[in-house]
Design an enzyme around this catalytic site. Structure first.
Site, short mmCIF file in Angstrom:
data_model
loop_
_atom_site.label_atom_id
_atom_site.label_comp_id
_atom_site.label_asym_id
_atom_site.label_seq_id
_atom_site.Cartn_x
_atom_site.Cartn_y
_atom_site.Cartn_z
N GLY A 43 0.85 -1.19 0.00
CA GLY A 43 0.00 0.00 0.00
C GLY A 43 0.89 1.24 0.00
O GLY A 43 2.01 1.20 0.50
N GLN A 48 2.94 9.87 1.35
CA GLN A 48 4.22 9.17 1.30
C GLN A 48 5.03 9.50 0.03
O GLN A 48 6.17 9.07 -0.10
CB GLN A 48 4.00 7.65 1.36
CG GLN A 48 3.39 7.21 2.67
CD GLN A 48 3.29 5.70 2.72
OE1 GLN A 48 2.34 5.13 2.21
NE2 GLN A 48 4.26 5.04 3.32
N CYS A 85 6.01 0.21 7.58
CA CYS A 85 5.61 1.31 6.69
C CYS A 85 6.79 1.69 5.81
O CYS A 85 7.92 1.78 6.30
CB CYS A 85 5.19 2.49 7.56
SG CYS A 85 4.69 3.94 6.62
N LEU A 86 6.52 1.91 4.52
CA LEU A 86 7.59 2.29 3.60
C LEU A 86 8.25 3.61 4.02
O LEU A 86 9.41 3.85 3.69
CB LEU A 86 7.05 2.43 2.17
CG LEU A 86 6.54 1.14 1.51
CD1 LEU A 86 5.94 1.46 0.14
CD2 LEU A 86 7.64 0.10 1.39
N HIS A 127 -4.26 1.18 7.84
CA HIS A 127 -2.95 1.83 7.81
C HIS A 127 -2.93 2.97 6.79
O HIS A 127 -2.46 4.07 7.08
CB HIS A 127 -1.88 0.77 7.47
CG HIS A 127 -0.49 1.28 7.39
ND1 HIS A 127 0.50 0.90 8.29
CD2 HIS A 127 0.12 2.13 6.53
CE1 HIS A 127 1.63 1.51 7.95
NE2 HIS A 127 1.43 2.25 6.89
N GLU A 128 -3.45 2.70 5.59
CA GLU A 128 -3.41 3.72 4.53
C GLU A 128 -4.42 4.85 4.78
O GLU A 128 -4.14 6.01 4.48
CB GLU A 128 -3.65 3.09 3.16
CG GLU A 128 -2.66 1.98 2.76
CD GLU A 128 -1.19 2.38 2.86
OE1 GLU A 128 -0.87 3.58 2.72
OE2 GLU A 128 -0.36 1.48 3.10
N HIS A 131 -2.83 7.24 7.03
CA HIS A 131 -1.93 8.17 6.33
C HIS A 131 -2.70 9.38 5.82
O HIS A 131 -2.20 10.51 5.86
CB HIS A 131 -1.26 7.48 5.13
CG HIS A 131 0.00 6.75 5.47
ND1 HIS A 131 1.09 7.35 6.06
CD2 HIS A 131 0.37 5.45 5.27
CE1 HIS A 131 2.07 6.45 6.21
NE2 HIS A 131 1.65 5.29 5.76
ZN LIG Z 1 2.66 3.51 5.81
#
Ligand SMILES: [Zn+2]
Length: 160
Positions: A43, A48, A85-86, A127-128, A131
């Protein structure tokens, strides 16, 4: 696209609603998918990649979606699992989340839809969507665990 990393300010902002469902948005989500796959993520949300927008893409357990203006309608149950998380160097920490989540959002053409997911895909919805609200998974951790992840991320940044 370059992935924005913690502690960049844009990751803490509540995203602006997506209002234009046009060719520019199509291009943006295509670039976001490419960036997500290149980073081996499941995701990726607009903040991000430095854009304060309520938008994410995901491809997780067979659920591939463009998600604009998401809202979580309901959650159910509980799951234990690791989350990363990226934007935090994929450093994982255990985080309890609901087992199921129902999402309402618009697709790339602006059509509203609802979708339910379970397990990892539900975790991805939550999670997304976080964000898009300026929240990171770190914000759900205990202060002790949050500091541990931050320290490991600092080390990771230094050595890569
Ligand atoms: Zn993330």
């Amino acid at each position: 696209m370059e992935i924005t990393e913690f502690p960049a300010g844009v990751l803490k902002e509540v995203g602006e609603p997506v209002e234009q469902f046009d060719a520019e948005l199509e291009k943006l989500v295509a670039d976001m998918f490419e960036t997500m796959y290149a980073a081996e993520g499941v995701g990726l949300a607009a903040p991000q990649v430095g854009l304060s927008l309520r938008l994410f893409v995901m491809d997780c357990e067979g659920i591939k979606l463009v998600v604009a203006n998401p809202g979580i309608l309901s959650v159910e149950g509980e799951q234990e699992g690791e989350e990363g998380c990226l934007s935090v160097g994929k450093i994982h920490a255990p985080l309890r989340r609901p087992l199921r989540a129902r999402l309402r959002a618009q697709d790339a053409r602006g059509e509203w839809f609802e979708r339910e997911a379970e397990g990892l895909a539900a975790r991805c919805f939550l999670h997304e969507t976080d964000h898009c609200d300026g929240l990171l998974f770190l914000d759900h951790l205990s202060p002790l665990r949050r500091d541990m992840v931050k320290r490991r991320f600092q080390k990771f940044k230094k050595w890569r």
